[in-house]
Scaffold this active site. Structure first.
Site, PDB file in Angstrom:
ATOM      1  CG  ASN A  11      -1.641   1.283   1.350  1.00 30.72           C
ATOM      2  OD1 ASN A  11      -1.831   2.076   0.314  1.00 30.72           O
ATOM      3  ND2 ASN A  11      -2.316   1.585   2.512  1.00 30.72           N
ATOM      4  CD1 TRP A  12       3.938   1.132  -2.411  1.00 26.24           C
ATOM      5  CD2 TRP A  12       3.960   1.998  -4.430  1.00 26.24           C
ATOM      6  NE1 TRP A  12       4.657   0.494  -3.108  1.00 26.24           N
ATOM      7  CE2 TRP A  12       4.823   0.791  -4.401  1.00 26.24           C
ATOM      8  CE3 TRP A  12       3.856   2.478  -5.845  1.00 26.24           C
ATOM      9  CZ2 TRP A  12       5.648   0.281  -5.453  1.00 26.24           C
ATOM     10  CZ3 TRP A  12       4.746   2.051  -6.788  1.00 26.24           C
ATOM     11  CH2 TRP A  12       5.484   1.046  -6.657  1.00 26.24           C
ATOM     12  CE  LYS A  13      -0.296   3.681   4.629  1.00 25.02           C
ATOM     13  NZ  LYS A  13      -0.225   3.821   5.986  1.00 25.02           N
ATOM     14  CG  HIS A  95      -5.796   2.395   4.729  1.00 28.41           C
ATOM     15  ND1 HIS A  95      -5.481   3.383   5.574  1.00 28.41           N
ATOM     16  CD2 HIS A  95      -4.795   1.460   4.798  1.00 28.41           C
ATOM     17  CE1 HIS A  95      -4.196   2.938   5.967  1.00 28.41           C
ATOM     18  NE2 HIS A  95      -4.081   1.837   5.620  1.00 28.41           N
ATOM     19  CD  GLU A  97      -3.026   5.854   6.148  1.00 29.90           C
ATOM     20  OE1 GLU A  97      -2.826   6.001   4.871  1.00 29.90           O
ATOM     21  OE2 GLU A  97      -2.138   5.680   7.075  1.00 29.90           O
ATOM     22  CD  GLU A 167      -3.831  -1.949   7.172  1.00 34.39           C
ATOM     23  OE1 GLU A 167      -2.755  -2.214   6.836  1.00 34.39           O
ATOM     24  OE2 GLU A 167      -4.253  -0.740   7.056  1.00 34.39           O
ATOM     25  N   GLY A 173       2.031   2.904  10.607  1.00 31.96           N
ATOM     26  CA  GLY A 173       3.063   4.159  10.597  1.00 31.96           C
ATOM     27  C   GLY A 173       3.758   4.610  11.741  1.00 31.96           C
ATOM     28  CB  SER A 212       4.912  -1.110  12.085  1.00 33.33           C
ATOM     29  OG  SER A 212       4.244   0.372  12.351  1.00 33.33           O
ATOM     30  N   GLY A 233       2.978  -0.902   4.326  1.00 32.35           N
ATOM     31  CA  GLY A 233       2.829   0.383   3.828  1.00 32.35           C
ATOM     32  C   GLY A 233       4.473   0.817   3.793  1.00 32.35           C
ATOM     33  N   GLY A 234       4.779   1.832   4.420  1.00 31.52           N
ATOM     34  CA  GLY A 234       6.387   2.132   4.516  1.00 31.52           C
ATOM     35  C   GLY A 234       7.354   1.362   4.010  1.00 31.52           C
TER      36      GLY A 234
HETATM   37  P1  PGA Z   1       2.476   0.877   7.473  1.00 37.03           P
HETATM   38  O1  PGA Z   1       1.094   0.824   6.851  1.00 37.03           O
HETATM   39  O2  PGA Z   1       3.236  -0.566   7.127  1.00 37.03           O
HETATM   40  O3  PGA Z   1       3.460   2.033   7.013  1.00 37.03           O
HETATM   41  O4  PGA Z   1       2.461   0.928   9.128  1.00 37.03           O
HETATM   42  C1  PGA Z   1       0.197  -0.345   6.624  1.00 37.03           C
HETATM   43  C2  PGA Z   1      -0.853   0.288   6.321  1.00 37.03           C
HETATM   44  O5  PGA Z   1      -1.495   1.448   6.689  1.00 37.03           O
HETATM   45  O6  PGA Z   1      -1.565  -0.596   5.097  1.00 37.03           O
END
Ligand code: PGA
Length: 250
Positions: A11-13, A95, A97, A167, A173, A212, A233-234
């Site tokens: 998930n590159w956001k 998600h 966010e 999640e 994050g 994470s 994500g990250g």
């Molecule tokens: P993260 O994000 O790995 O940076 O914690 C995961 C996500 O939001 O899908």
């Protein structure tokens, strides 16, 4: 229990332009470990480039959101037919966010998930509690409410085709990962909620962990019996780190 193929989704956001997406894939696609299913979820504008780069290989491409209507007066939105025409395979829905910053509701998700399935897009539905909810022992109630509401319009025969990502918001994050036990417990609970509707779907449905995930913690998280992969994500922004996480899932 049938073997469930693990899925590793990136998930590159709101990261990576078209050229950065191509640069990532030029490095990554030559080094993808065999075995798990791999899905890259870039921003809308880079989907076409990602589909073109991934065309002849096993790596699939998914979007990060979708509107439930096929077309209409919804400024700024993108629909399932638009994604399909590009050659996109799936879509992240709900998600945290999007729930937190863009007011994505369970009602909207209840409409979006079946639309994605009917269109032939694999939905990756995200659920999870925030820190205050975990601290006050509301995790089970939150997950139950989200799963029941968001999948309310999905028939039993299609339930197993949904991918769910657990999640915990406090782990996204933050560098604070759920312990393997916490991930297993929550994901087993989610599978139990699906089982209440269909045993067959519960055995087939893939439930991922997200929050994470890094190369050094992926192995332990992914070795839990109910954890069928990860939404990353990250750490998915770096081709070497993401490949290392995929390797840990084998
Ligand atoms: P993260 O994000 O790995 O940076 O914690 C995961 C996500 O939001 O899908």
């Amino acid at each position: 229990m049938p073997e469930r193929a693990p899925i590793l989704a990136a998930n590159w956001k709101m990261h990576k332009t078209v050229s950065e997406t191509e640069e990532f894939l030029d490095e990554f696609l030559g080094n993808v470990p065999d075995g798990p299913e791999v899905v890259i979820c870039p921003p809308f504008l880079a989907l076409g480039a990602a589909v073109a780069r991934c065309a002849d290989g096993p790596v699939r491409v998914a979007a990060q959101n979708m509107h439930e209507e096929a077309e209409g007066a919804f400024t700024g939105e993108v629909s399932a037919p638009m994604l399909l025409e590009l050659g996109v395979d799936g879509v992240i829905l709900g998600h945290s966010e999007r729930r937190q910053y863009f007011a994505e509701s369970d009602e909207a998700l209840a409409r979006k998930v079946p639309v994605a399935l009917d269109a032939g897009l694999e939905p990756i539905l995200c659920v999870g509690e925030n820190e205050a909810q975990r601290d006050s022992d509301e995790t089970e109630g939150i997950l139950t409410r989200q799963i029941e509401a968001d999948l309310a319009n999905v028939g039993e025969e299609r339930l197993g085709d949904v991918v769910i990502a657990y999640e915990p918001i406090w782990a996204i994050g933050t560098g604070r990962t759920a312990t393997p036990e916490q991930a297993q417990e929550a994901i087993a609970l989610i599978r139990g909620l699906v089982e209440a509707r269909s045993g067959e779907a519960a055995a087939a449905i893939r439930v991922l962990y997200g929050g994470s995930v890094k190369p050094d913690n992926a192995g332990e998280l992914l070795s839990q019996p109910d954890v069928d992969g990860a939404l990353v994500g990250g750490a998915s922004l770096d081709p070497g780190d993401f490949a290392a996480i995929i390797d840990a899932a084998r």
